[in-house]
Every structure is written in structure tokens, then in C-alpha cells.
Design a protein around this motif. Structure first.
Motif, PDB file in Angstrom:
ATOM      1  N   ALA A  47      38.947  37.530  72.646  1.00 59.69           N
ATOM      2  CA  ALA A  47      39.102  38.832  72.830  1.00 59.69           C
ATOM      3  C   ALA A  47      39.836  39.282  74.275  1.00 59.69           C
ATOM      4  O   ALA A  47      40.751  40.221  74.312  1.00 59.69           O
ATOM      5  CB  ALA A  47      37.968  39.804  72.370  1.00 59.69           C
ATOM      6  N   MET A  48      39.154  38.902  75.221  1.00 59.93           N
ATOM      7  CA  MET A  48      39.478  39.012  76.375  1.00 59.93           C
ATOM      8  C   MET A  48      40.776  38.541  76.952  1.00 59.93           C
ATOM      9  O   MET A  48      41.361  39.317  77.529  1.00 59.93           O
ATOM     10  CB  MET A  48      38.475  38.463  77.427  1.00 59.93           C
ATOM     11  CG  MET A  48      36.966  39.270  77.446  1.00 59.93           C
ATOM     12  SD  MET A  48      35.821  38.593  78.698  1.00 59.93           S
ATOM     13  CE  MET A  48      35.714  36.838  78.414  1.00 59.93           C
ATOM     14  N   GLU A  50      43.454  37.939  74.645  1.00 60.01           N
ATOM     15  CA  GLU A  50      44.218  38.529  74.161  1.00 60.01           C
ATOM     16  C   GLU A  50      44.601  40.071  74.536  1.00 60.01           C
ATOM     17  O   GLU A  50      45.541  40.522  74.708  1.00 60.01           O
ATOM     18  CB  GLU A  50      44.084  38.571  72.621  1.00 60.01           C
ATOM     19  CG  GLU A  50      44.065  37.462  71.798  1.00 60.01           C
ATOM     20  CD  GLU A  50      43.840  37.388  70.240  1.00 60.01           C
ATOM     21  OE1 GLU A  50      43.094  38.440  69.810  1.00 60.01           O
ATOM     22  OE2 GLU A  50      43.895  36.400  69.787  1.00 60.01           O
ATOM     23  N   ALA A  51      43.428  40.749  74.938  1.00 63.03           N
ATOM     24  CA  ALA A  51      43.784  42.037  75.675  1.00 63.03           C
ATOM     25  C   ALA A  51      44.164  41.949  76.895  1.00 63.03           C
ATOM     26  O   ALA A  51      45.207  42.871  77.586  1.00 63.03           O
ATOM     27  CB  ALA A  51      42.353  42.690  75.877  1.00 63.03           C
ATOM     28  N   ALA A  54      48.035  41.709  76.297  1.00 61.72           N
ATOM     29  CA  ALA A  54      48.581  42.932  75.827  1.00 61.72           C
ATOM     30  C   ALA A  54      48.957  43.649  76.757  1.00 61.72           C
ATOM     31  O   ALA A  54      49.731  44.366  76.861  1.00 61.72           O
ATOM     32  CB  ALA A  54      47.538  43.408  74.666  1.00 61.72           C
ATOM     33  N   SER A  55      47.973  43.886  77.920  1.00 56.94           N
ATOM     34  CA  SER A  55      48.112  44.690  79.209  1.00 56.94           C
ATOM     35  C   SER A  55      49.105  44.188  80.122  1.00 56.94           C
ATOM     36  O   SER A  55      49.409  44.904  80.839  1.00 56.94           O
ATOM     37  CB  SER A  55      46.800  44.977  79.625  1.00 56.94           C
ATOM     38  OG  SER A  55      46.229  43.847  80.606  1.00 56.94           O
ATOM     39  N   ASN A 148      33.793  43.062  81.723  1.00 63.00           N
ATOM     40  CA  ASN A 148      34.811  42.992  80.529  1.00 63.00           C
ATOM     41  C   ASN A 148      34.436  43.662  79.263  1.00 63.00           C
ATOM     42  O   ASN A 148      33.524  43.188  78.436  1.00 63.00           O
ATOM     43  CB  ASN A 148      35.797  41.696  80.283  1.00 63.00           C
ATOM     44  CG  ASN A 148      36.888  41.834  79.472  1.00 63.00           C
ATOM     45  OD1 ASN A 148      37.223  42.798  78.922  1.00 63.00           O
ATOM     46  ND2 ASN A 148      37.992  41.268  80.163  1.00 63.00           N
ATOM     47  N   ASN A 150      35.644  43.945  76.345  1.00 61.70           N
ATOM     48  CA  ASN A 150      36.235  43.075  75.184  1.00 61.70           C
ATOM     49  C   ASN A 150      35.392  41.966  75.090  1.00 61.70           C
ATOM     50  O   ASN A 150      35.094  41.634  73.793  1.00 61.70           O
ATOM     51  CB  ASN A 150      37.552  42.437  75.525  1.00 61.70           C
ATOM     52  CG  ASN A 150      38.443  43.521  75.590  1.00 61.70           C
ATOM     53  OD1 ASN A 150      38.965  44.195  74.604  1.00 61.70           O
ATOM     54  ND2 ASN A 150      39.421  43.844  76.742  1.00 61.70           N
TER      55      ASN A 150
END
Length: 337
Positions: A47-48, A50-51, A54-55, A148, A150
């Protein structure tokens, strides 16, 4: 069985162990160690990462760096190998050799802090080194599992819903407190979706997470020397602190039934049994605890008799393999029904 192309694509979500034959309580253990990272931390790592991708924070040429007692380091090393990033894990000398070797086997680098910081202990020293690395080279990207969002979001989206779906009559959820990502994600979910569920955090004696004094801890996983920014106490109904000798006994009692789990699992189970004895003696509540990983990385510590006796004394090994009916009699439940 699924067919996958990347290691991070597989995680067994719906495996629970019924602990009534072992401990005489209606306590189910959610097993999170069946994936290629070997722990629940694969969810948070994915999750961390991929976030961050994406950013635009994480991009080709980036160097992932993270402070970890072990499991998140393994998870991130696997993700880094899959995605082509360089990974540096900053840990301390409580991290076991097998974990360090796993990280290095898939191309990661391990920095081991050997001296605790005056403020924050080993975790404080690890975080200081991470910050120094980030300041030395702009390619370093620190996901910061302790702050984080996420980290928690991963468990809000997957771990807690899986528990709720399997146990519609759930009364109590026992969740270990490390970075508090799993704890906060699950606690928030239950407060919003199933407010009838009591959320009990289980922490290690010596951890400062819930305001206790900082004391030496030898088993990696739960507990912190610096209060995690993710923690929001308002979502948690109760807290139990468990001494490491109790962790050892719970782990080894499970081993006596053929279940080899990690130290955090022994801590959570020990805390859950104590809480149930105090708050629900003789009741048959449906309860769930989360097992973050398996026990193979703890063979030279939790499951090593010489190591245990040297640090905790022979008392930590006492009654580790009692018969389940004897445990039931001691807990006052009269055995599984």
C-alpha cells in the motif's frame, strides 16, 4: 490456487486457527504469514509503495529506505526486487540473522544500529540514521511506516473486513501494537462498521506506545521506543501489556500443538487470554487475535532453549507444553465446548 506473476500478488486472507483445544477459549487466530514475505507487513508495504508511486515520490532510480525490526524490511525488499528499486533496511541488533539474510538474498542492503539513542532507544537511533541517509542523497525515499496513513489503510481495506466477514458474531478483536498500522486500520474499521466489537490493543512491557516506561526488549515486532504518530487512542477500548517471558510461554505452548508462530503472536495471545480471564471469565465470547507472522525466523531466539534461559531464566520455559485440558482448567472455562 491463483496464478501470479509478482511475489506481492499473493496473500492468504482467510485462514484462521481455532485455539479452543490449545487454550480452552473461543479464540480464533488470523494467520497472516502465508505469503512470499512471510508476514502481514506485505500488505502495508504494498500500500505504501503503490501510493508513493502514484504520487510521483517513488520513481525509477529511487532508493527505498526504511527502519524496520525485520518483517517490513523483508516485505519491502521483495517489492523492491519485483519493481526494480534499490532497498536499504535500517534495523538494530535485535533483528534476527535469518531476517537479515532474507533481505540480502533478494538484493537489499541491511544497516544494523548497535547502540540505542539517549532519546528513543534503538528505534530513535534507527530513525536518526534513516534521516541522515535521506539528507545525504536525494534519491532516498523514506516511506515512514510509523506515520504513513497507507500503513493503516491497508488493514482498513483488507484485514478487518476479512475478520468481520468470517465472524459476524465477533465480540472482541485483539491486535498487537507495533507501528500501530494494523491496530489503527482495524480499530477504525470496527468503530465505523461494527461498533459492537471491542478492540483491545496488546503491547509489550517496556514499550512507550501507550505511555509506559521504556525498558529493554529483546523480541522484535511489537512495542516501540518512540510513540507512533499513527496512534489514535480514541479508537481503542482497552490495552494489555505483556512481559516477554509470557510471550515465550505462549509461543512454545502453541508449538506443542504443532503451530510455530512468531513472537508477536505469543504476545497477542497471552494478552488476549489474560483479558478474557479478567473481563469474561467463563463466557463463550467469539474473539479473534491476529498472528502477524510464522515462527521460522525465531528459531534462534524464542524457540532456542539456551537463548531463553540466558535472558529470561528457566521459569520462562515452565508449563510451556501443558495439556489443553489442564490449560482449560486453569483458565476456568471447563474446556472447549
Amino acid at each position: 490456487m491463483p496464478i501470479i506473476s509478482e511475489a506481492q500478488e499473493y496473500h492468504e486472507e482467510d485462514l484462521f486457527v481455532d485455539l479452543r483445544r490449545t487454550f480452552g477459549r473461543r479464540l480464533f487466530l488470523k494467520c497472516e504469514g502465508f505469503n512470499f514475505a512471510g508476514s502481514i507487513k506485505l500488505k502495508a508495504a504494498r500500500a505504501m509503495v503503490e501510493a508513493a508511486e502514484a504520487s510521483g515520490v517513488l520513481r525509477p532510480g529511487s532508493i527505498l529506505v526504511e527502519s524496520s525490526s525485520g518483517n517490513l524490511g523483508v516485505a519491502l525488499s521483495i517489492l523492491a526486487a519485483s519493481k526494480g528499486y534499490t532497498f536499504v533496511c535500517v534495523t538494530d541488533n535485535r533483528c534476527n540473522l535469518a531476517t537479515k539474510q532474507l533481505i540480502e538474498s533478494v538484493g537489499g542492503t541491511v544497516y544494523t544500529v548497535t547502540e540505542p539513542a539517549a532519546e528513543g532507544g534503538f528505534l530513535g537511533a534507527r530513525l536518526r540514521l534513516v534521516r541522515e541517509l535521506c539528507e545525504s542523497d536525494e534519491r532516498y525515499v523514506w516511506l515512514n511506516q510509523y506515520a504513513n496513513p497507507n500503513n493503516a489503510l491497508a488493514h482498513y481495506r483488507s484485514t478487518a473486513p476479512a475478520i468481520a466477514a468470517r465472524f459476524p458474531d465477533l465480540k472482541v478483536a485483539f491486535i498487537g501494537a507495533g507501528t500501530t498500522g494494523t491496530l489503527m486500520g482495524c480499530a477504525r474499521y470496527f468503530k465505523e462498521k461494527r461498533p459492537d466489537v471491542t478492540v483491545v490493543a496488546v503491547d509489550a512491557v517496556g514499550s512507550v506506545t501507550f505511555g509506559g516506561p521504556s525498558l529493554p526488549r529483546m523480541i522484535p515486532g511489537l512495542g516501540t521506543g518512540v510513540r507512533p504518530p499513527l496512534l489514535d487512542r480514541s479508537y481503542i477500548d482497552d490495552v494489555v501489556h505483556v512481559a516477554e517471558a509470557e510471550t515465550i510461554r505462549a509461543c512454545r505452548r502453541l508449538a506443542g500443538r504443532g503451530f510455530l508462530f512468531g513472537g508477536s503472536t505469543g504476545t497477542v495471545i497471552s494478552g488476549a487470554l489474560r483479558w478474557l480471564d479478567e473481563h469474561a471469565p467463563g463466557e463463550e465470547l467469539t474473539t479473534v487475535a491476529i498472528a502477524p507472522d510464522l515462527g521460522d525466523r525465531y528459531l534462534d531466539s524464542v524457540y532456542h532453549q539456551g537463548w531463553v534461559e540466558e535472558i529470561y531464566g528457566s521459569a520462562a520455559l515452565a508449563d510451556a507444553f501443558e495439556r489443553p485440558e489442564e490449560v482449560a482448567m486453569m483458565s476456568g472455562t471447563g474446556g472447549a465446548r
